[in-house]
Scaffold this motif. Structure first.
Motif, short mmCIF file in Angstrom:
data_model
loop_
_atom_site.label_atom_id
_atom_site.label_comp_id
_atom_site.label_asym_id
_atom_site.label_seq_id
_atom_site.Cartn_x
_atom_site.Cartn_y
_atom_site.Cartn_z
N GLU A 1 72.95 29.74 17.91
CA GLU A 1 73.95 29.84 18.58
C GLU A 1 74.22 31.79 17.68
OE1 GLU A 1 77.48 28.47 20.05
OE2 GLU A 1 76.23 27.02 21.25
N ARG B 1 71.44 32.69 28.32
CA ARG B 1 72.56 32.18 28.83
C ARG B 1 73.50 32.17 27.34
NH1 ARG B 1 76.04 31.46 33.37
NH2 ARG B 1 74.14 31.85 34.14
N THR B 2 74.47 32.70 27.40
CA THR B 2 75.52 32.25 26.21
C THR B 2 76.66 31.91 26.56
OG1 THR B 2 76.22 34.90 26.40
CG2 THR B 2 74.75 33.98 24.63
N TYR C 1 70.41 28.21 28.57
CA TYR C 1 71.19 28.41 26.96
C TYR C 1 69.41 28.57 26.23
CZ TYR C 1 73.37 26.26 23.13
OH TYR C 1 73.80 26.40 21.93
N PHE D 1 80.38 32.34 22.25
CA PHE D 1 78.85 31.49 21.26
C PHE D 1 78.94 32.18 20.48
CE2 PHE D 1 74.59 32.43 21.21
CZ PHE D 1 74.09 31.43 21.51
#
Length: 158
Positions: A149, A58-59, A53, A85
């Protein structure tokens, strides 16, 4: 119960769990304890997914979770997993999704007691006016995560 640590851009993540799933993920300003030797097998995938992440790989998390809380708290935490996300949602909208907008205070309190930092994305819940209200890890971390994000911190992680 196994314990692991991970250094992140926001501090040291403390991870606790076993074969039944992660029970606690929290963030602190503390350093990784000097007597910590290795990541237990039960927690290796969780530590790896957290590292992915923060590296931008990675979401979505795909982990077995086993948080301790009341049935109502668990319902709130389950609904948090549906906030995508890069998106935010108000406490009011979260209350409506749970079927009772009058429960907004109880929803907010449950959000604040989320024991699985980041993976159960309580940081994505904001005030109806767009304000960053309440966050156990500190509002600066909430702001950082939301900006990260949304792509605002890409390239400035490390």
């Amino acid at each position: 119960m196994s314990v692991a640590y991970l250094q992140t851009p926001l501090g040291t993540a403390y991870i606790e769990g076993d074969a039944d799933g992660l029970q606690i993920v929290s963030i602190t300003n503390d350093t990784i304890p000097s007597d910590f030797v290795s990541i237990p097998e039960d927690l290796a995938i969780g530590v790896q997914q957290l590292a992915d992440y923060f590296s931008g790989k990675r979401t979505v998390f795909d982990l077995k979770l086993n948080p301790k809380g009341t049935d109502f708290q668990k319902r709130v935490w389950e609904e948090l997993l549906n906030v995508p996300f890069g998106r935010t949602m108000s406490y009011l909208e979260l209350s409506r999704r749970l079927g009772d907008e009058k429960a907004i205070r109880a929803v907010a309190a449950s959000n604040g007691k989320n024991p699985i930092w980041l993976i159960v994305p309580c940081h994505r819940i904001i005030g109806s006016d767009g304000s960053l209200t309440g966050y156990a890890g500190g509002l600066w971390r909430k702001k950082w995560l939301i900006e990260f994000e949304k792509g605002g911190l890409q390239g400035s992680l490390f």
